[in-house]
Design a protein around this motif. Structure first.
Motif, PDB file in Angstrom:
ATOM      1  N   GLU A  30       0.822  -1.219   0.000  1.00 31.57           N
ATOM      2  CA  GLU A  30       0.000   0.000   0.000  1.00 31.57           C
ATOM      3  C   GLU A  30       0.847   1.256   0.000  1.00 31.57           C
ATOM      4  O   GLU A  30       0.466   2.275  -0.569  1.00 31.57           O
ATOM      5  N   ASN A  31       2.002   1.202   0.637  1.00 29.24           N
ATOM      6  CA  ASN A  31       2.879   2.361   0.659  1.00 29.24           C
ATOM      7  C   ASN A  31       3.249   2.812  -0.744  1.00 29.24           C
ATOM      8  O   ASN A  31       3.290   4.006  -1.042  1.00 29.24           O
ATOM      9  N   PHE A  32       3.510   1.845  -1.615  1.00 35.15           N
ATOM     10  CA  PHE A  32       3.902   2.201  -2.975  1.00 35.15           C
ATOM     11  C   PHE A  32       2.717   2.251  -3.937  1.00 35.15           C
ATOM     12  O   PHE A  32       2.852   2.722  -5.053  1.00 35.15           O
ATOM     13  N   ALA A 136      11.603  -7.415   0.822  1.00 32.31           N
ATOM     14  CA  ALA A 136      11.337  -8.165  -0.401  1.00 32.31           C
ATOM     15  C   ALA A 136      10.307  -7.463  -1.281  1.00 32.31           C
ATOM     16  O   ALA A 136      10.374  -7.537  -2.513  1.00 32.31           O
ATOM     17  N   ILE A 137       9.361  -6.777  -0.659  1.00 35.93           N
ATOM     18  CA  ILE A 137       8.329  -6.050  -1.414  1.00 35.93           C
ATOM     19  C   ILE A 137       8.793  -4.640  -1.754  1.00 35.93           C
ATOM     20  O   ILE A 137       8.634  -4.171  -2.889  1.00 35.93           O
ATOM     21  N   SER A 138       9.392  -3.958  -0.789  1.00 36.17           N
ATOM     22  CA  SER A 138       9.703  -2.537  -0.951  1.00 36.17           C
ATOM     23  C   SER A 138      10.807  -2.264  -1.963  1.00 36.17           C
ATOM     24  O   SER A 138      10.745  -1.261  -2.687  1.00 36.17           O
ATOM     25  N   VAL A 139      11.806  -3.125  -2.027  1.00 33.16           N
ATOM     26  CA  VAL A 139      12.918  -2.871  -2.952  1.00 33.16           C
ATOM     27  C   VAL A 139      12.449  -2.869  -4.409  1.00 33.16           C
ATOM     28  O   VAL A 139      12.665  -1.888  -5.132  1.00 33.16           O
ATOM     29  N   PRO A 140      11.778  -3.932  -4.896  1.00 29.66           N
ATOM     30  CA  PRO A 140      11.310  -3.884  -6.289  1.00 29.66           C
ATOM     31  C   PRO A 140      10.244  -2.822  -6.531  1.00 29.66           C
ATOM     32  O   PRO A 140      10.235  -2.179  -7.592  1.00 29.66           O
ATOM     33  N   GLN A 141       9.341  -2.614  -5.548  1.00 31.94           N
ATOM     34  CA  GLN A 141       8.321  -1.580  -5.707  1.00 31.94           C
ATOM     35  C   GLN A 141       8.950  -0.189  -5.736  1.00 31.94           C
ATOM     36  O   GLN A 141       8.523   0.684  -6.501  1.00 31.94           O
ATOM     37  N   GLY A 142       9.958   0.024  -4.909  1.00 34.68           N
ATOM     38  CA  GLY A 142      10.654   1.308  -4.895  1.00 34.68           C
ATOM     39  C   GLY A 142      11.357   1.591  -6.210  1.00 34.68           C
ATOM     40  O   GLY A 142      11.350   2.716  -6.716  1.00 34.68           O
ATOM     41  N   ILE A 143      11.960   0.550  -6.786  1.00 29.73           N
ATOM     42  CA  ILE A 143      12.611   0.701  -8.089  1.00 29.73           C
ATOM     43  C   ILE A 143      11.583   1.043  -9.156  1.00 29.73           C
ATOM     44  O   ILE A 143      11.802   1.930 -10.000  1.00 29.73           O
ATOM     45  N   LYS A 144      10.437   0.378  -9.103  1.00 25.60           N
ATOM     46  CA  LYS A 144       9.367   0.639 -10.080  1.00 25.60           C
ATOM     47  C   LYS A 144       8.883   2.083  -9.980  1.00 25.60           C
ATOM     48  O   LYS A 144       8.740   2.779 -10.995  1.00 25.60           O
ATOM     49  N   VAL A 145       8.625   2.549  -8.771  1.00 29.43           N
ATOM     50  CA  VAL A 145       8.129   3.910  -8.568  1.00 29.43           C
ATOM     51  C   VAL A 145       9.172   4.940  -9.016  1.00 29.43           C
ATOM     52  O   VAL A 145       8.834   5.973  -9.607  1.00 29.43           O
ATOM     53  N   SER A 146      10.443   4.665  -8.761  1.00 32.91           N
ATOM     54  CA  SER A 146      11.495   5.612  -9.132  1.00 32.91           C
ATOM     55  C   SER A 146      11.652   5.742 -10.641  1.00 32.91           C
ATOM     56  O   SER A 146      12.225   6.717 -11.129  1.00 32.91           O
ATOM     57  N   ASN A 147      11.146   4.751 -11.392  1.00 26.60           N
ATOM     58  CA  ASN A 147      11.249   4.774 -12.851  1.00 26.60           C
ATOM     59  C   ASN A 147      10.018   5.349 -13.536  1.00 26.60           C
ATOM     60  O   ASN A 147       9.921   5.329 -14.768  1.00 26.60           O
ATOM     61  N   ARG A 148       9.077   5.875 -12.758  1.00 26.50           N
ATOM     62  CA  ARG A 148       7.890   6.476 -13.362  1.00 26.50           C
ATOM     63  C   ARG A 148       8.244   7.724 -14.166  1.00 26.50           C
ATOM     64  O   ARG A 148       9.119   8.493 -13.779  1.00 26.50           O
ATOM     65  N   ILE A 149       7.522   7.923 -15.264  1.00 31.35           N
ATOM     66  CA  ILE A 149       7.747   9.087 -16.116  1.00 31.35           C
ATOM     67  C   ILE A 149       6.958  10.275 -15.589  1.00 31.35           C
ATOM     68  O   ILE A 149       5.759  10.175 -15.314  1.00 31.35           O
ATOM     69  N   TYR A 239      -5.228  -5.566 -20.298  1.00 31.24           N
ATOM     70  CA  TYR A 239      -4.192  -4.732 -20.909  1.00 31.24           C
ATOM     71  C   TYR A 239      -3.070  -5.592 -21.473  1.00 31.24           C
ATOM     72  O   TYR A 239      -2.799  -6.685 -20.968  1.00 31.24           O
ATOM     73  N   ASP A 240      -2.425  -5.066 -22.515  1.00 29.53           N
ATOM     74  CA  ASP A 240      -1.227  -5.706 -23.031  1.00 29.53           C
ATOM     75  C   ASP A 240      -0.075  -5.527 -22.054  1.00 29.53           C
ATOM     76  O   ASP A 240       0.778  -6.401 -21.912  1.00 29.53           O
ATOM     77  N   LYS A 241      -0.039  -4.382 -21.385  1.00 32.16           N
ATOM     78  CA  LYS A 241       0.952  -4.111 -20.345  1.00 32.16           C
ATOM     79  C   LYS A 241       0.293  -3.268 -19.262  1.00 32.16           C
ATOM     80  O   LYS A 241      -0.546  -2.422 -19.556  1.00 32.16           O
ATOM     81  N   THR A 242       0.664  -3.504 -18.037  1.00 36.50           N
ATOM     82  CA  THR A 242       0.016  -2.837 -16.902  1.00 36.50           C
ATOM     83  C   THR A 242       0.374  -1.360 -16.858  1.00 36.50           C
ATOM     84  O   THR A 242       1.549  -1.000 -16.819  1.00 36.50           O
ATOM     85  N   PRO A 243      -0.639  -0.467 -16.875  1.00 38.84           N
ATOM     86  CA  PRO A 243      -0.368   0.979 -16.798  1.00 38.84           C
ATOM     87  C   PRO A 243       0.238   1.371 -15.455  1.00 38.84           C
ATOM     88  O   PRO A 243       0.286   0.562 -14.522  1.00 38.84           O
ATOM     89  N   ASP A 244       0.691   2.632 -15.367  1.00 34.80           N
ATOM     90  CA  ASP A 244       1.256   3.108 -14.109  1.00 34.80           C
ATOM     91  C   ASP A 244       0.880   4.575 -13.907  1.00 34.80           C
ATOM     92  O   ASP A 244       0.329   5.219 -14.800  1.00 34.80           O
ATOM     93  N   LYS A 245       1.211   5.073 -12.732  1.00 36.32           N
ATOM     94  CA  LYS A 245       0.873   6.455 -12.345  1.00 36.32           C
ATOM     95  C   LYS A 245       1.908   7.409 -12.935  1.00 36.32           C
ATOM     96  O   LYS A 245       2.872   7.787 -12.274  1.00 36.32           O
ATOM     97  N   GLU A 246       1.682   7.796 -14.193  1.00 37.78           N
ATOM     98  CA  GLU A 246       2.645   8.606 -14.911  1.00 37.78           C
ATOM     99  C   GLU A 246       1.936   9.682 -15.728  1.00 37.78           C
ATOM    100  O   GLU A 246       0.737   9.578 -16.015  1.00 37.78           O
ATOM    101  N   THR A 247       2.686  10.718 -16.114  1.00 36.21           N
ATOM    102  CA  THR A 247       2.170  11.656 -17.083  1.00 36.21           C
ATOM    103  C   THR A 247       2.105  10.926 -18.439  1.00 36.21           C
ATOM    104  O   THR A 247       2.868   9.984 -18.663  1.00 36.21           O
ATOM    105  N   PRO A 248       1.169  11.318 -19.320  1.00 35.29           N
ATOM    106  CA  PRO A 248       0.374  12.543 -19.281  1.00 35.29           C
ATOM    107  C   PRO A 248      -0.950  12.449 -18.530  1.00 35.29           C
ATOM    108  O   PRO A 248      -1.615  13.463 -18.340  1.00 35.29           O
TER     109      PRO A 248
END
Length: 304
Positions: A30-32, A136-149, A239-248
Motif C-alpha cells: 500500500e505504501n507504494f 522483499a516487497i519494498s525494494v522492487p516496488q521502490g525501483i518501479k516507482v522511481s522509474n515512473r515518467i 491490458y497488453d501491459k500494466t499501466p502506471d501512475k505517470e504523465t500525461p
C-alpha cells in the motif's frame, strides 16, 4: 508445567510473527500503491513508517517489551487494545476486533504465562520475518516507482491511441488534487470553461467525465498506450501491459490514484465506475468523496 509455558510462549511468538507479517505485507504494498507521492523523500519515509508500517512496528515492539518485562508488557497490551477500540471506533469488527483488539489481548496473556525458550530464536523470528517481507516487497516496488515518467506538463494533454483521442483537462478545477464525489465531478465538468481553468456560472457542456471504455483505452505505460480493452459484461479491463501512475494522465506527486468515469455500475445505479492508475476498474458509491478519489475531465479534440 515448563512444557506448557514453552508451548504458550511459542504460540504467542507465532501469532506475533503472523500478524506483524500480514501488516508488513499489506503496508509495504500500500505504501507504494497509494503512498510515496511526496516530492520530499523524508516525507515519504515518514509516511511509510508511521502510516503503513505502524501496526507491524507495534506488534514487534510489544512482543520485545513483554519478553523482557512481563507485567509492564501485559498492561501495555491491554491498554493498546482499549485505545484501538476508541481510536478506530468506526472500523468494522473484522478489522478492529479480529485484526487488532483480540490479538493484543490474547497475545498479552500468552506472553505473560508463556516462556518461548530459547529466547534468542523468539527475538530473531519476531524481528527478521516481517523485516524480510518488507524488504522483499519494498525494494522492487521502490525501483518501479522511481522509474515512473514525469514530464512536468500538467496542462491540457492530447492523448491518442487505441481508437480513442481525447483532450484531458489541465491541473485546476477540471483536474483537482482533492477528493470529489461523482455528482460534484459531473457538475464541475458541465461548468468548466473551454481552457479548463475556470468554473463558469452557466453550463458550458464542453468537458465531461470519460466513459469507462475511453479511460481504459487511454491508459499508458512509459509514454506508450497500454493496449487496454474494457469488457463491459465481465466488468473487467485487460491490458497488453500494466499501466502506471505517470504523465500525461496522472500526477506522480498527487495522492489521487482513482478517477471517476461517466458510467454508472451495471449492478447498482447508486454506484459509478472508477479507474485506478494501474488500470483496474471498480465501482464506488457516487456519494463517496475520499482524498485519493478524484477526476480528470476530458473533451473531444475537435472542441479543442
Amino acid at each position: 508445567m515448563e512444557r506448557k509455558k514453552k508451548i504458550l510462549g511459542w504460540i504467542a511468538v507465532a501469532i506475533t510473527v503472523v500478524f506483524s507479517s500480514v501488516w508488513a505485507y499489506w503496508g509495504a504494498f500500500e505504501n507504494f500503491h497509494e503512498g510515496w507521492y511526496s516530492v520530499s523523500l523524508w516525507e515519504n519515509i515518514f509516511m511509510f513508517v508511521f502510516q503503513y508500517m505502524l501496526f507491524t512496528i507495534i506488534f514487534v515492539m510489544l512482543a520485545l517489551i513483554i519478553l523482557k518485562w512481563k507485567k509492564i508488557g501485559l498492561i501495555i497490551h491491554l491498554l493498546m487494545g482499549i485505545f484501538c477500540i476508541w481510536f478506530f471506533s468506526g472500523a468494522t469488527f473484522t478489522v478492529l476486533g479480529l485484526m487488532i483488539v483480540l490479538p493484543f489481548a490474547v497475545l498479552g496473556l500468552l506472553y505473560y504465562f508463556g516462556e518461548p525458550y530459547p529466547l534468542k530464536w523468539a527475538y530473531r523470528l519476531i524481528i527478521f520475518v516481517p523485516l524480510i517481507i518488507v524488504l522483499a516487497i519494498s525494494v522492487p516496488q521502490g525501483i518501479k516507482v522511481s522509474n515512473r515518467i514525469n514530464d512536468g506538463d500538467f496542462g491540457i494533454r492530447i492523448v491518442e491511441g487505441n481508437g480513442v483521442t481525447l483532450a484531458w483537462a489541465p491541473r485546476g478545477p477540471g483536474w483537482p488534487d482533492r477528493g470529489v464525489s461523482w455528482e460534484e465531478a459531473q457538475d464541475i465538468c458541465k461548468h468548466l470553461s473551454e481552457d479548463g481553468f475556470q468554473i463558469m456560472e452557466k453550463e458550458q457542456n464542453i468537458w465531461r467525465l470519460p466513459a469507462v471504455d475511453e479511460a481504459v483505452r487511454s491508459m499508458m505505460l512509459h509514454g506508450e498506450n497500454a493496449g487496454g480493452v474494457w469488457h463491459a459484461q465481465e466488468e473487467r479491463a485487460r491490458y497488453d501491459k500494466t499501466p502506471d501512475k505517470e504523465t500525461p494522465l496522472w500526477d506522480v506527486h498527487s495522492k489521487v490514484i482513482y478517477y471517476w468515469t461517466a458510467d454508472t455500475s451495471l449492478q447498482d445505479e447508486e454506484r459509478a465506475y472508477i479507474i485506478v492508475y494501474d488500470g483496474g476498474v471498480y465501482d464506488k458509491r457516487k456519494i463517496d468523496s475520499f482524498g485519493y478519489l478524484s477526476f480528470r475531465a476530458v473533451k473531444d479534440v475537435h472542441s479543442h
